[in-house]
Design a protein around this motif. Structure first.
Motif, PDB file in Angstrom:
ATOM      1  N   GLN A  69       0.926  -1.057  -0.119  1.00  0.00           N
ATOM      2  CA  GLN A  69      -0.005  -0.252   0.006  1.00  0.00           C
ATOM      3  C   GLN A  69       1.144   1.456   0.167  1.00  0.00           C
ATOM      4  OE1 GLN A  69      -3.612  -1.924   2.580  1.00  0.00           O
ATOM      5  NE2 GLN A  69      -3.883   0.252   1.421  1.00  0.00           N
ATOM      6  N   VAL A  73       1.539   4.241  -2.382  1.00  0.00           N
ATOM      7  CA  VAL A  73       1.113   6.054  -2.154  1.00  0.00           C
ATOM      8  C   VAL A  73       2.931   7.013  -2.842  1.00  0.00           C
ATOM      9  CG1 VAL A  73       1.535   7.637  -0.075  1.00  0.00           C
ATOM     10  CG2 VAL A  73       0.219   6.031   0.045  1.00  0.00           C
ATOM     11  N   ASP A 107      -3.600   0.338  -8.688  1.00  0.00           N
ATOM     12  CA  ASP A 107      -4.097   2.317  -7.865  1.00  0.00           C
ATOM     13  C   ASP A 107      -5.233   2.110  -9.322  1.00  0.00           C
ATOM     14  OD1 ASP A 107      -2.902   2.866 -10.702  1.00  0.00           O
ATOM     15  OD2 ASP A 107      -1.499   4.421  -9.427  1.00  0.00           O
ATOM     16  N   SER A 247      -8.737   4.522   1.255  1.00  0.00           N
ATOM     17  CA  SER A 247      -8.000   5.182   1.088  1.00  0.00           C
ATOM     18  C   SER A 247      -7.852   6.777   2.082  1.00  0.00           C
ATOM     19  CB  SER A 247      -7.517   5.526  -0.249  1.00  0.00           C
ATOM     20  OG  SER A 247      -8.500   6.275  -0.727  1.00  0.00           O
ATOM     21  N   PHE A 277      -0.675   8.577   3.882  1.00  0.00           N
ATOM     22  CA  PHE A 277      -1.767   8.740   2.916  1.00  0.00           C
ATOM     23  C   PHE A 277      -2.067   9.460   3.305  1.00  0.00           C
ATOM     24  CE2 PHE A 277      -4.812   4.492   3.829  1.00  0.00           C
ATOM     25  CZ  PHE A 277      -3.640   3.807   3.203  1.00  0.00           C
ATOM     26  N   VAL A 281      -2.996   9.911  -1.377  1.00  0.00           N
ATOM     27  CA  VAL A 281      -2.974   8.498  -1.750  1.00  0.00           C
ATOM     28  C   VAL A 281      -3.798   8.069  -2.839  1.00  0.00           C
ATOM     29  CG1 VAL A 281      -4.482   8.114   0.344  1.00  0.00           C
ATOM     30  CG2 VAL A 281      -3.322   5.993  -0.502  1.00  0.00           C
ATOM     31  N   HIS A 284      -6.827   2.420  -4.152  1.00  0.00           N
ATOM     32  CA  HIS A 284      -5.778   1.214  -4.839  1.00  0.00           C
ATOM     33  C   HIS A 284      -6.472  -0.198  -3.775  1.00  0.00           C
ATOM     34  CE1 HIS A 284      -4.342   2.821  -1.155  1.00  0.00           C
ATOM     35  NE2 HIS A 284      -3.194   1.045  -1.136  1.00  0.00           N
TER      36      HIS A 284
END
Ligand code: ASP
Length: 342
Positions: A69, A73, A107, A247, A277, A281, A284
Motif C-alpha cells: 500500500q 502512495v 492503483d 484510502s 496517506f 494516496v 488502490h
C-alpha cells in the motif's frame, strides 16, 4: 523421486509464467522486507529479537500488505511479488509456518479489473502448463458471500460436478469468486469486532454518502456493512483473497477504533501508513494468491508439503535441519534474552 521432481519443475514453470504474464501487463516486481514490524492479518507473528536494541523485536511479515500500500502512495502503479509470508498458526495439511503468495496491488482499480486479471492469468496458465485440464466455467462465476452460505453453507464452495460413481473429475477446475463479504465479524471470545479480511479493506460506500456519513453508518451497526472484498475459490479451496482498500485516513482511523484500538496505539502501530496517506494516496486494491495451494491442486497432490522443497512437518519442524533448535548461551546473551532453560 519422479513425482516430487515433477512438482518442483511445474512449480518453477508456473512462477515463471506468472512473472512473464504480469510483466507483460505492466506490473513490476518489488521485494519488500522480511525483517519488519507486525502487520495485523489475524495470525500470530513470528518475531526476531534485535541485538542492537535490547528488548525490541522485528516481526516477520504475515504478508507485504502495508508495504504494497505504501508503494501505491509512492507512485508505483502496478506492483507484484512472489512473497514469502509467515504466520505462527497451528499447521495443517494445507498450511505451513511459511508459505508463498503471489501478492499484487494496483492503483485506480475497479473490483472487476482485479478479478479479470486473475481470470486471464489462470486461463493462460492452464492452457500453457495444464492443457489436459478444463476450466469448468469462464469467466469464473461470481457468488455473493450470502448466496454461498445459503446455497452451499460454505464460503468456498466446491462447484465441480460428480460422475455417476460420485467421483469428481481430477482434471476439472471449478473456479469461482466469492464477493461482498461482511466488513466485520463479532469475535465471541474476545468480545470485540474483528475485520473479516484485514483492517485496510474498504467498506462498500452508499451512493452520494460523504465519508463522515459512512463512518457514522458503520459505527452504528458494525455487523451490517459489506466490504469490497473477494476470495478466489478453486475446487472447494480458498486459493486467494483481496480487497479494494481504504484510502481516506479518517475512515481508516475510524475502522481501527471500531476494532478496539486506542488512539495512541493507532499512531504507534499505523502512524507511518496514516502519515503516508495524508500526503495523498490513489485509490488502490489488490489480491494475493496462495501459490502452494494452487500448485498442490494443479499437481493433484493431497498436501502443500508435496509441492514445497524442504517443507516442515505438521507441527512446524524441519526434521532434516532439526529446526527449531536451541541456541548457545553466548547468542542468547547477545540478544538480551533469557529462556526458562538458560
Ligand atoms: N494481504 C492479504 C492477505 O494475505 C491479501 C490482500 O488483501 O491483498 O490475505
Amino acid at each position: 523421486r519422479q513425482r516430487l521432481y515433477q512438482n518442483l519443475v511445474n512449480r518453477h514453470r508456473i512462477i515463471k509464467l506468472i512473472r512473464d504474464f504480469l510483466s507483460d501487463n505492466n506490473f513490476i516486481e518489488i521485494e519488500t522486507p522480511i525483517l519488519t514490524k507486525s502487520t495485523p492479518e489475524g495470525a500470530r507473528d513470528y518475531v526476531v529479537p534485535s541485538r542492537l536494541e535490547a528488548g525490541k523485536f522485528y516481526a516477520l511479515p504475515q504478508s507485504p500488505q502495508q508495504y504494497k500500500q505504501l508503494l501505491m502512495v509512492s507512485g508505483i502503479e502496478r506492483y507484484f511479488q512472489i512473497a514469502r509470508c509467515f504466520r505462527d498458526e497451528d499447521t495443517r495439511g494445507d498450511r505451513q509456518p511459511e508459505f508463498t503468495q503471489l501478492d499484487l496491488e494496483m492503483d485506480f482499480p475497479t473490483q472487476n479489473d482485479i478479478l479479470q486479471l486473475i481470470e486471464n492469468l489462470f486461463k493462460e496458465l492452464i492452457i500453457k502448463i495444464y492443457p489436459d485440464k478444463r476450466i469448468k466455467e469462464f469467466p469464473f462465476p461470481r457468488i455473493s458471500y450470502q448466496e454461498a452460505m445459503e446455497r452451499y453453507n460454505s464460503d468456498r464452495p466446491d462447484l465441480r460436478e460428480e460422475n455417476d460413481k460420485g467421483e469428481k473429475d481430477p482434471n476439472e477446475l471449478a473456479f469461482a469468486f466469492v464477493v461482498d463479504f461482511p466488513l466485520f465479524e463479532w469475535k465471541k471470545e474476545e468480545k470485540r469486532w474483528g475485520a473479516v479480511h484485514h483492517p485496510f479493506t474498504r467498506p462498500k460506500l452508499e451512493s452520494g454518502e460523504t465519508i463522515s456519513q459512512t463512518i457514522e453508518r458503520i459505527k452504528k451497526d458494525p455487523g451490517i456493512p459489506l466490504a469490497d472484498q473477494y476470495d478466489c475459490v478453486l475446487n472447494g479451496n480458498e486459493v486467494g483473497g483481496g480487497s479494494l482498500r481504504i484510502s481516506e485516513p479518517k475512515l481508516l482511523e475510524a475502522i481501527f477504533e471500531i476494532l478496539g484500538h486506542q488512539s495512541e496505539e493507532i499512531s504507534a502501530k499505523f502512524g507511518h501508513l496514516l502519515k503516508a496517506f495524508s500526503y495523498g494516496v490513489p485509490p488502490h486494491g489488490g489480491i494475493e494468491l496462495g501459490l502452494d495451494r494452487i500448485i498442490m491442486i494443479l499437481q493433484n497432490e493431497p498436501s502443500i508439503r508435496e509441492v514445497i522443497a524442504f517443507p516442515k512437518t505438521g507441527d512446524g519442524r524441519d526434521l532434516m535441519m532439526e529446526a527449531p533448535s536451541t541456541i548457545d548461551s553466548k547468542q542468547l546473551k547477545e540478544l538480551h534474552l533469557k529462556t526458562f532453560n538458560s
